[in-house]
Design a protein around this motif. Sequence first.
Motif, PDB file in Angstrom:
ATOM      1  N   LEU A 207       0.844  -1.185   0.000  1.00  8.09           N
ATOM      2  CA  LEU A 207       0.000   0.000   0.000  1.00  8.09           C
ATOM      3  C   LEU A 207       0.883   1.239   0.000  1.00  8.09           C
ATOM      4  CD1 LEU A 207      -2.705  -1.084   2.604  1.00  8.09           C
ATOM      5  CD2 LEU A 207      -2.941  -1.028   0.117  1.00  8.09           C
ATOM      6  N   TYR A 208       0.405   2.288  -0.682  1.00  3.32           N
ATOM      7  CA  TYR A 208       1.191   3.510  -0.794  1.00  3.32           C
ATOM      8  C   TYR A 208       1.276   4.245   0.536  1.00  3.32           C
ATOM      9  CZ  TYR A 208       2.758   8.030  -2.572  1.00  3.32           C
ATOM     10  OH  TYR A 208       3.475   9.176  -2.807  1.00  3.32           O
ATOM     11  N   ASN A 209       0.198   4.218   1.288  1.00  4.98           N
ATOM     12  CA  ASN A 209       0.171   4.939   2.564  1.00  4.98           C
ATOM     13  C   ASN A 209      -0.733   4.187   3.530  1.00  4.98           C
ATOM     14  OD1 ASN A 209       0.842   7.064   4.294  1.00  4.98           O
ATOM     15  ND2 ASN A 209      -1.019   8.186   3.783  1.00  4.98           N
ATOM     16  N   VAL A 210      -0.298   4.009   4.773  1.00  8.34           N
ATOM     17  CA  VAL A 210      -1.072   3.273   5.771  1.00  8.34           C
ATOM     18  C   VAL A 210      -1.008   4.015   7.103  1.00  8.34           C
ATOM     19  CG1 VAL A 210      -1.348   1.127   7.054  1.00  8.34           C
ATOM     20  CG2 VAL A 210      -0.593   1.052   4.680  1.00  8.34           C
ATOM     21  N   LEU A 211      -2.167   4.255   7.702  1.00  6.44           N
ATOM     22  CA  LEU A 211      -2.270   4.769   9.070  1.00  6.44           C
ATOM     23  C   LEU A 211      -3.193   3.831   9.825  1.00  6.44           C
ATOM     24  CD1 LEU A 211      -1.769   7.512   7.287  1.00  6.44           C
ATOM     25  CD2 LEU A 211      -2.459   8.646   9.383  1.00  6.44           C
ATOM     26  N   HIS A 212      -2.642   3.200  10.830  1.00  3.43           N
ATOM     27  CA  HIS A 212      -3.448   2.289  11.636  1.00  3.43           C
ATOM     28  C   HIS A 212      -2.976   2.404  13.087  1.00  3.43           C
ATOM     29  CE1 HIS A 212      -6.043  -1.115  12.511  1.00  3.43           C
ATOM     30  NE2 HIS A 212      -5.057  -1.633  13.238  1.00  3.43           N
ATOM     31  N   ALA A 213      -3.830   2.977  13.921  1.00  5.60           N
ATOM     32  CA  ALA A 213      -3.435   3.193  15.316  1.00  5.60           C
ATOM     33  C   ALA A 213      -4.679   3.366  16.172  1.00  5.60           C
ATOM     34  CB  ALA A 213      -2.538   4.418  15.448  1.00  5.60           C
ATOM     35  N   GLY A 214      -4.534   3.031  17.430  1.00  7.52           N
ATOM     36  CA  GLY A 214      -5.559   3.296  18.424  1.00  7.52           C
ATOM     37  C   GLY A 214      -4.919   3.993  19.608  1.00  7.52           C
ATOM     38  N   ASN A 215      -5.361   5.194  19.909  1.00  5.62           N
ATOM     39  CA  ASN A 215      -4.750   5.992  20.974  1.00  5.62           C
ATOM     40  C   ASN A 215      -5.787   6.366  22.022  1.00  5.62           C
ATOM     41  OD1 ASN A 215      -2.189   6.129  19.622  1.00  5.62           O
ATOM     42  ND2 ASN A 215      -3.026   7.709  18.273  1.00  5.62           N
ATOM     43  N   PHE A 216      -5.374   6.290  23.278  1.00  6.67           N
ATOM     44  CA  PHE A 216      -6.213   6.730  24.382  1.00  6.67           C
ATOM     45  C   PHE A 216      -5.385   7.662  25.252  1.00  6.67           C
ATOM     46  CE2 PHE A 216      -7.748   6.414  28.760  1.00  6.67           C
ATOM     47  CZ  PHE A 216      -9.080   6.753  28.573  1.00  6.67           C
ATOM     48  N   LEU A 217      -5.946   8.834  25.516  1.00  2.00           N
ATOM     49  CA  LEU A 217      -5.228   9.838  26.299  1.00  2.00           C
ATOM     50  C   LEU A 217      -6.151  10.381  27.383  1.00  2.00           C
ATOM     51  CD1 LEU A 217      -2.808  11.785  26.764  1.00  2.00           C
ATOM     52  CD2 LEU A 217      -3.884  13.326  25.113  1.00  2.00           C
TER      53      LEU A 217
END
Length: 772
Positions: free
Chosen positions: A436-446
């Motif tokens: 894939l050209y671009n991937v954003l996969h994240a889970g954040n808790f603040l």
Amino acid sequence: MPAICGTATNPEGGYELKIPASTKLKIIISHLEFGSDTIVIYAHSGERIQVNHQMRHTSKTITSVNIISEKYEAVKGMTLIPVQTLKVIPSASQSIESVLIGQLGVSKQGGELSSQYSVRGGNFDENLVYVNDIEVYRPFLIRSGQQEGLSFTNPDMVSSVMFSPGGFDARYGDKMSSVLDIKYRKPTKYASSFSAGLLGGSAYLEGSTANHRFTHISGIRYKTSKYMLKSLDTRGEYNPSFFDFQTYLTYDVSTNFELGFLGNISQNKYDFIPETLETAFGSWDEALNLKIYFDGQETDRFYSLTGAVTGTYRPDENKLFKFIASAYNTMEEETFDIMGQYFINELDKDLSSERFGDSLMNIGIGTFLNHARNYLDATMFNFSHKAVINGKDKKNKALYWGIDFQHEIINDHINEWQMIDSAGYSLPNSDTAVYLYNVLHAGNFLESNRGACYLQHYSEYDLDSNKLSVAVGLRGNYWDFSNEFVFGPRFIFTLTPNWQKKFLFRFASGYYYQPPFYKELRDLDGNMNYNIKAQKSIHFVLGGDYYFELWGRPFKYVTEIFYKKLDNLIPYIIDQVRVRYLANETACGYAMGIDIKINGEFVKGVESWGSLSIMRTKEDIVGDYYIAPNGVMVYPGYVPRPSDQLVNFGLFFQDYIPRHPSYKVHLSMMFGSGLPFGPPKSIHNRTAFRMPPYRRVDIGFSKEIISELAKLSAGNPLKYIKSIWICGEVLNLIDINNTISYLWVSDIYGRQLAVPNYLTSRRLNIRLTVKF
């Protein structure tokens, strides 16, 4: 029911009042210094009654009076913006932020559909916005002006707007660029209004009880930009819908204590099914055409709630203590699956050819697929206290202090990727796998806590008939996420010389720390940087105001030169209106320039203004380098920031037909030199190129059908209408294709081509406003 009538006495106390005959009436006699008395009278037809009433002297504490002097606020570095211009400035966004165009150091950010603005080289995240001393927020996931919808502030409810482009005092919070301080109105009588146009509508209702202990003002707004979006190059089915409701209530528990409540409900929806895009680009030597066929859709939802309770205690006229408890919640969803197949064609540029402008050959073909399932839920609880204690002579001395505590809970889930297939090859190209050209996969808790405090002293001194005003303050901030406490001084010196011509000179300086918010924590891959620290800006502002009369009318000329030393910066890139931070990088930089503004009654009775800004801002990423093709290590050094705009000009001008002042024209002009941009995935070249200049002219023609000064007869069916006002607007009068961003595609030669995404073209709008 007898008609309510009234009159006023002459300086000797004499008066005459005509009343209905044979009716028992209550006559209320009132005076600011003597309170009010009520007497009952009865008169026969033709009877003349003489009533001589003696009143007793009383005193009353007025719990809230909002009287603002433009010159007094100028001493503190604030500019008072005329509220009456809010409803007449021609604008596609129809937001209160449109009134900032033409103010010192302000440039448009994100195009005409967005309420974002940049001040002296900062991005929108560096600007403070307060409504009734409550800091307001905007959605986190917004990436385009089409999604943005309504800004928080309801123009129908505003009583005053003050703005500072830098060098503001310690009372205002922890951002590096500017402050916009807005106050809502406390009504004294019943009033209402309804407004509708091609871009939406609004209505408000306000009033107070007879003794003015309880006041209320509520407004509802609806906006749809569907009509505007149809002028974009991307054709398709647009279905935007933006709605909000606000209310502001006050109740005087006693003569010394007031309770207030501010509430807001907002719902922004954006649905889009793209079909085709066709645009011409390139140069005279290489004229190109891009055609894209789309499949898929985008569905976005942004819901927010705001509630604030305030308690204001005034033990006497020299002291004020205010307590505020507020909460804000936003729930955001950004989902899309859009596939596009594109064709790049070279065009015939021979003027003598019969096929001039037609396609000669195809030089590129490809397919891309964009996918996103982004969800964010954020809640902020805030508790604050602020106080003002004036000296015995209220104009000479004042002490300000405040403390603030905020608890934040942010839950963010990002799932976003992009696939690009160019000329049969998936990018990035590999012989063994499909990437894939671009991937954003994240889970954040603040979940974190912030605390802030300030102390400021204001005083005035007479120096040989000249007046010197001094505001000296200290502000501190602590955030437990970074375990960092920062504090810094701020001061403003203002000299008003006793000259025949009215001048005011001002010097302001101070430390302005901006602890990161959630957006600054998240890098380009969606991950948080847990070692991030506060950004810092040291302001130096030297300016002068000149008050003069021209043609017998008041004018004001302002000049300010500024320098901002920037440290511990978090670099960023801008994609349309979305600011994406390089959270793992640190930079130093500067911003410097000069701002000039003149405002006044160029036409008698109506205010106009214009401003010119020249500014340069650059940054240097610490430890930044790259390897050149010849193998040499290159340190880029200082490069322009994404908000670097050398020249910016704004103008708002009003006029009317002589002897027919109900026919008016309202002109808004903007010019901004090109902003930097660069190719994707190339941090070192993020500001290597420049967009074309931003040029826009909007014009409105208005007619006051029924004036507020008109006196209608009792039998007139329109007697309950206070005024009727209609306006026709031409948005983007010159029909200029302004560029907001670029789409990058590859041709058969392996070149990356930047295809401009244009903003809206010329559109007509009609608005009708009825006040009751």
